[in-house]
Design an enzyme around this catalytic site. Structure first.
Site, short mmCIF file in Angstrom:
data_model
loop_
_atom_site.label_atom_id
_atom_site.label_comp_id
_atom_site.label_asym_id
_atom_site.label_seq_id
_atom_site.Cartn_x
_atom_site.Cartn_y
_atom_site.Cartn_z
N GLY A 1 1.32 -4.94 10.91
CA GLY A 1 1.34 -4.05 9.75
C GLY A 1 1.60 -2.61 10.07
O GLY A 1 1.46 -1.74 9.21
N SER B 1 0.82 -1.21 0.00
CA SER B 1 0.00 0.00 0.00
C SER B 1 0.86 1.26 0.00
O SER B 1 0.56 2.23 -0.70
CB SER B 1 -0.92 0.00 1.23
OG SER B 1 -1.75 -1.14 1.23
N SER C 1 -2.67 -5.43 9.23
CA SER C 1 -2.59 -3.99 9.48
C SER C 1 -3.81 -3.46 10.21
O SER C 1 -3.97 -2.25 10.35
CB SER C 1 -2.42 -3.24 8.15
OG SER C 1 -1.23 -3.60 7.50
N LYS D 1 0.60 -10.41 6.95
CA LYS D 1 0.78 -9.04 7.44
C LYS D 1 -0.60 -8.54 7.80
O LYS D 1 -1.48 -8.43 6.94
CB LYS D 1 1.40 -8.14 6.37
CG LYS D 1 1.45 -6.67 6.82
CD LYS D 1 1.82 -5.71 5.71
CE LYS D 1 1.77 -4.27 6.23
NZ LYS D 1 2.07 -3.27 5.17
#
Length: 321
Positions: free
Chosen positions: A216, A71, A192, A190
């Site tokens: 994350g 991201s 987040s 991961k």
């Protein structure tokens, strides 16, 4: 990208290749990874020279590896060619003993497999696959398990699940994670979301699998270590890499009081470059710390003077500027 006929014809070969890979030990992903930004020129072209410069500077810290095209790398704004070129250039720039994890997620299963295979070909050691989310109302646990299973079946490199509900509006359910953790080519996640209870539950329920959980964000890193996470993929490591690695060391050596003090000082800066000001804030901070941040690609806009001043205060109030 690969066409339907090639997609169909490559399945048997890929399956054979993965079965050979799976005989060996899984990749250990424990450690700290900066979620690398994608540098752009003033005319919004990818600046591969600045990417190399940033990676060379980040290479001085004891990271386990690097994550590109997550991201923070603005991957939805890049073409397929650009995404692959970023991975290729990153592989050339980072030391061979550092892992390169590449974000290969797309909306369809077929496109994700094709992108994952291509990223493996240009040097990625593992693929980080974000949840497909456009039709989030239909993304049940069954749909997500089917998606990730197909990707992992056909991927020549290990797969890391990626849940980022702040961006996707979709939180990968624990039951799906537990099921997917049993796949021999899915090695971790991961997460987040920031729900430490969920992180602890995933660690607990996958404890019999060779599966690792990465936080994350730095904002909940200490808490994540306390419940069994093994590291973090984080944007803040682009500017405070030494400090994030220090927090890792303090947690791993049981120096919890010192870790808590450092964690407290990292919360506001981390929030500033993630939830509060996002990638424009992170890139502005990189400029202050001697890296190349530069512009984002539209429609992301640069910070206003007032936001820039608030960003500066979040770092200076905690002693980092």
């Amino acid at each position: 990208m690969l066409g339907p006929q090639i997609w169909a014809s490559m399945r048997p070969a890929l399956s054979r290749g993965i079965s050979r890979n799976m005989k060996g030990k899984k990749v250990d992903i424990a450690g700290i990874y900066p979620a690398v930004t994608t540098p752009f020129t003033a005319t919004a072209e990818v600046d591969y020279g600045k990417l190399e410069e940033n990676l060379n500077k980040l290479g001085t810290f004891p990271f386990r590896g690097f994550v590109v095209q997550g991201s923070t790398g603005e991957f939805p704004f890049l073409t397929s060619h650009e995404r692959l070129e970023v991975v290729s250039r990153a592989r050339q720039a980072i030391p061979k003993d550092k892992l390169l994890i590449a974000g290969s997620g797309c909306e369809s299963t077929q496109a994700t497999v094709e992108m994952t295979v291509s990223m493996a070909q240009v040097g990625a050691d593992a693929a980080m696959v974000v949840t497909p989310f456009y039709y989030r109302g239909r993304m049940s646990s069954a749909a997500l398990i089917h998606h990730y299973t197909k990707v992992a079946d056909l991927s020549p490199i290990p797969v890391v699940l990626y849940s980022v509900p702040a961006n996707t509006g979709l939180d990968l359910p624990v039951d799906a994670v537990v099921t997917l953790s049993q796949h021999p080519n899915i090695i971790g996640i991961k997460d987040s979301g920031g729900d430490v209870t969920k992180i602890g539950l995933m660690v607990h329920k996958t404890s019999k699998q060779d599966f690792q959980v990465l936080a994350g964000s730095v904002g909940f890193l200490l808490a994540s270590y306390a419940v069994g996470a093994v590291g973090s993929i984080c944007g803040l490591a682009n500017v405070l890499g030494a400090q994030v690695c220090q927090l890792e060391r303090l947690c791993l050596t049981g120096q919890w009081e010192a870790a808590r003090t450092l964690q407290h000082r990292l919360i506001e800066p981390n929030t500033a470059v993630t939830r509060r000001f996002g990638i424009p804030g992170l890139k502005k901070t990189m400029d202050w710390f001697g890296y190349y941040g530069g512009p984002c690609r539209a429609p992301l806009q640069e910070l206003s003077p007032a936001n820039e001043e608030a960003l500066r205060l979040d770092f200076s109030n905690n002693g980092w500027l």
